[in-house]
Scaffold this active site. Sequence first.
Site, PDB file in Angstrom:
ATOM      1  N   ASP A 186      -3.680  -2.306   2.181  1.00  0.00           N
ATOM      2  CA  ASP A 186      -4.592  -1.425   1.444  1.00  0.00           C
ATOM      3  C   ASP A 186      -5.815  -1.033   2.261  1.00  0.00           C
ATOM      4  O   ASP A 186      -6.563  -0.148   1.847  1.00  0.00           O
ATOM      5  CB  ASP A 186      -5.038  -2.122   0.152  1.00  0.00           C
ATOM      6  CG  ASP A 186      -3.872  -2.295  -0.802  1.00  0.00           C
ATOM      7  OD1 ASP A 186      -3.080  -1.359  -0.924  1.00  0.00           O
ATOM      8  OD2 ASP A 186      -3.747  -3.381  -1.406  1.00  0.00           O
ATOM      9  N   HIS A 189      -4.422 -12.002   2.304  1.00  0.00           N
ATOM     10  CA  HIS A 189      -3.087 -11.836   1.742  1.00  0.00           C
ATOM     11  C   HIS A 189      -2.516 -13.212   1.465  1.00  0.00           C
ATOM     12  O   HIS A 189      -2.732 -14.138   2.228  1.00  0.00           O
ATOM     13  CB  HIS A 189      -2.171 -11.081   2.723  1.00  0.00           C
ATOM     14  CG  HIS A 189      -0.971 -10.503   2.065  1.00  0.00           C
ATOM     15  ND1 HIS A 189       0.168 -11.234   1.843  1.00  0.00           N
ATOM     16  CD2 HIS A 189      -0.758  -9.275   1.531  1.00  0.00           C
ATOM     17  CE1 HIS A 189       1.044 -10.466   1.219  1.00  0.00           C
ATOM     18  NE2 HIS A 189       0.508  -9.281   1.002  1.00  0.00           N
TER      19      HIS A 189
END
Length: 429
Positions: free
Chosen positions: A365, A308
């Site tokens: 996700d 991320h």
Amino acid sequence: MTDETATLTIAGKSYEFEVYTGTENERAIDFQKLRSQTGYITMDQGYGNTGSCFSSITYVDGAKGILRYRGYPIEEIAEQATFVEVAYLILYGELPDPRQLANFRANLAEHAQLHTSLEHHFSGFPKDAPPMAILSAMLNLVSCFHPEVLDVHAEGPGFDRTVALLLSKVRAIAAFSYRMATGKPLMHPNPNLSYCSNFLHMMFSEPYREFIATPVVERALNLFLVLHADHEQNCSTSTVRVVGSSRANLFSSVSAGVCALWGPLHGGANAAVIRMLEEIKTSGKPISHYLEMAKDKNNDYRLMGFGHRVYKNFDPRSLILKKRVYAVLEELQQEDPLLEVALELEEKTLKDDYFVERNLYPNIDFYSGILLRAIGIPLNMYTVMFAIGRMPGWIANWRELLEHNQRISRPRQIYTGETTRPFVPLAQR
Ligand code: ACO
């Protein structure tokens, strides 16, 4: 603005720049006059160090794994609030009282139905059209049937109506794209159902049998949407802001946001994770094989659902989802063989120097696909579900940009092409 200043020295000459501090003490050097004062621009590909706006919607501290909507910690919101409440909070800045919530719900119910002519457009798409392409196209089309939403300066009830229209219709568009792909008749919304139950009804009811979502499934969908509701200046939200900065209407702006979300490095990762886990499961190859591929600099392969830009320790949404996935599977008395693969993959990466050194942890996700599988959402709809969830954040950011009268987005570049050269006529080439 603070008393602090930053000094930049270029070729022996010093320039002073003002410093901004946010309410959480994050700091920014104001370089808006950098070019006019020095002739230089900043180079920050991917904008990892660039503040593009001031915002009071969502706060993220990537080092500490903190996410708050309007000041409320995501852990508390996820436990206690519905998606509709969270949407209200993100859009209007405060939690709704019971009367405000009831009005908001009534507004959503009133605008749930798609215009009949709009429904006909679904039959123009091929059966296997990607649902994200349909969603983006149809969101733009909605404005053709409700021209009042083109007024970017609508205030009060006008803005409330536009918001309700978008939040409600995005759900019908998503469900109808699924009905069309599966050759089923369109199922119209039922105003008596909650936001999530209504969506599941439009997806799964049959003319002869109404689909009634169990509380477990409804709660799970609520949680999924709540966790996706906003995430400050990510790729799709920044896209919405960039498009909106030209004073493009809300529907065009969020339609562009859908396109940005589609990519596998962003929202498209939720479906890519499931494809990756299925591939690992069916290939019979050890997980180490996939880790080696992901680490190989000559290979484009990446572990989907890992890494991320902002979170460098853990993604709080991923922790919440992981916990809930267990509970949902248990309550639904389901087993998902992909969960085992996911857990093993996570465990191995957490012990692997490559992933540890680069702070690569499961992101939102990674476990969200397993939750969506458990509640029966088809794989090609996963990123559409993300888009439904992210809608409050996109709308709030679009609105905030207008309230702040933000300048049109227009970055600079460093040109690396040919310098001037004379044109050669075709006959001489
Ligand atoms: N698998 C393997 N290596 C990775 C991964 C991954 N998933 N993610 C990052 N890396 C490596 C990079 O190769 C790079 O290594 P290097 O320093 O040796 O060159 C290093 O980690 C830093 O990666 P960047 O690509 O520079 O990180 P960036 O912040 O630009 O990208 C992103 C973040 C796009 C999320 C990236 O981690 C990624 O591609 N992850 C997989 C896709 C994914 O899950 N996306 C969803 C993100 S969450 C969301 O959008 C909702």
